[in-house]
Enzyme design. Structure first.
Site, short mmCIF file in Angstrom:
data_model
loop_
_atom_site.label_atom_id
_atom_site.label_comp_id
_atom_site.label_asym_id
_atom_site.label_seq_id
_atom_site.Cartn_x
_atom_site.Cartn_y
_atom_site.Cartn_z
N ASN A 1 123.90 -54.64 63.49
CA ASN A 1 123.22 -55.90 63.21
C ASN A 1 121.92 -56.08 63.99
O ASN A 1 120.99 -56.72 63.50
CB ASN A 1 124.17 -57.06 63.55
CG ASN A 1 123.44 -58.38 63.70
OD1 ASN A 1 123.05 -59.02 62.72
ND2 ASN A 1 123.24 -58.80 64.95
N LYS B 1 114.00 -51.29 57.47
CA LYS B 1 115.17 -51.72 56.71
C LYS B 1 115.40 -50.80 55.51
O LYS B 1 116.55 -50.53 55.13
CB LYS B 1 115.00 -53.17 56.25
CG LYS B 1 115.07 -54.17 57.40
CD LYS B 1 116.37 -54.05 58.18
CE LYS B 1 116.49 -55.08 59.28
NZ LYS B 1 117.76 -54.97 60.04
N THR C 1 118.00 -68.24 62.01
CA THR C 1 118.18 -67.58 63.30
C THR C 1 116.85 -67.55 64.05
O THR C 1 115.81 -67.99 63.56
CB THR C 1 118.67 -66.14 63.10
OG1 THR C 1 117.66 -65.40 62.39
CG2 THR C 1 119.97 -66.10 62.32
N TYR D 1 108.69 -53.66 59.45
CA TYR D 1 110.02 -54.20 59.17
C TYR D 1 110.56 -53.69 57.84
O TYR D 1 111.72 -53.27 57.75
CB TYR D 1 109.95 -55.73 59.17
CG TYR D 1 111.28 -56.41 59.03
CD1 TYR D 1 112.26 -56.28 60.01
CD2 TYR D 1 111.57 -57.22 57.92
CE1 TYR D 1 113.49 -56.92 59.89
CE2 TYR D 1 112.79 -57.86 57.80
CZ TYR D 1 113.75 -57.71 58.79
OH TYR D 1 114.96 -58.34 58.66
#
Length: 244
Positions: free
Chosen positions: A85, A155, A185, A151
């Site tokens: 995670n 991913k 978050t 990013y």
């Protein structure tokens, strides 16, 4: 059936919510993060172990003590789970503005860490008949977005890693790479803290926060925990939490 789960980045946000939901389901949890969670607590029938580990430090990832700790934790389980995670969205900005140090840090945390842990996990937990590996990916890994080249690339790497493991067809090992959707978050705060020059879609993300449409970490964590323990886990290699 005794189930044990390793969760990275368990000290806050989605990782903390996943760990909490697993503990509630009587799953022993080994949390790997730079700092301990101040909210998580063992539940009846489940143990919580927290280990301080910088998953962006190659030296820490390759230290033999990490392999030994994972092997010891998995001992005696009927089912073991690894949830990769931990991750970061920075650096944000068009190509040419990221900086070598920040790009290397992101790639180490987002890609090197999960790949090393996946390899360690399979190597030391092989005697356990039911092994489950989950990468927390992103919709950004399945399309390009201005300002998120690093990013998106990291991913996408997790997605293709999961695809390749599926092709390995290792007996007893299930794998999935899951996009969790847009969750409220600290990562979302980092995104909203960027500029339109860095991230042209910033107004869209600010609007989602203002309109209250961001998913709750608690709800997302509970849904992911249920998926991890279900017979459906790994049926689709690439999946999205919003379709489960």
């Amino acid at each position: 059936m005794k189930t044990k789960a390793i969760v990275t980045g368990h000290s806050r946000g989605l990782g903390e919510a996943i760990a909490a939901a697993l503990l509630d389901k009587q799953v022993d949890v080994l949390g790997l993060s730079r700092r301990a969670s101040t909210h998580l607590a063992p539940s009846d029938g489940a143990k919580l172990t927290q280990v301080a580990l910088d998953l962006g430090d190659v030296g820490a990832l390759t230290d033999r003590s990490l392999s030994d700790r994972i092997e010891a934790f998995c001992a005696g389980a009927d089912r073991v789970i690894l949830v990769n995670n931990a991750g970061m969205v920075k650096p944000i900005g068009p190509v040419g503005t990221g900086g070598a140090a920040d790009i290397a840090k992101a790639v180490t945390l987002n890609v090197t860490g999960p790949l090393v842990l996946a390899d360690l996990f399979q190597a030391v937990a092989a005697p356990v008949k039911d092994r489950r590996l989950l990468h927390i990916s992103s919709g950004a890994g399945r399309r390009g977005m201005a300002g998120w080249s690093v990013y998106c690339a990291t991913k996408a790497a997790l997605d293709n890693h999961a695809r390749a493991i599926k092709e390995d067809a290792v007996p007893g090992l299930r794998v999935a790479s899951l996009a969790p959707g847009v969750i409220d978050t600290d990562m979302q705060a980092d995104i909203r803290g960027s500029s339109v020059e860095q991230f042209p879609a910033i107004d869209q993300f600010k609007a989602m926060k203002a309109d209250g449409v961001l998913a709750s970490p608690t709800e997302a964590g509970a849904k992911i925990a249920a998926y991890l323990l279900s017979d459906a886990f790994g049926a689709e290699t690439l999946t999205d939490l919003r379709t489960l």
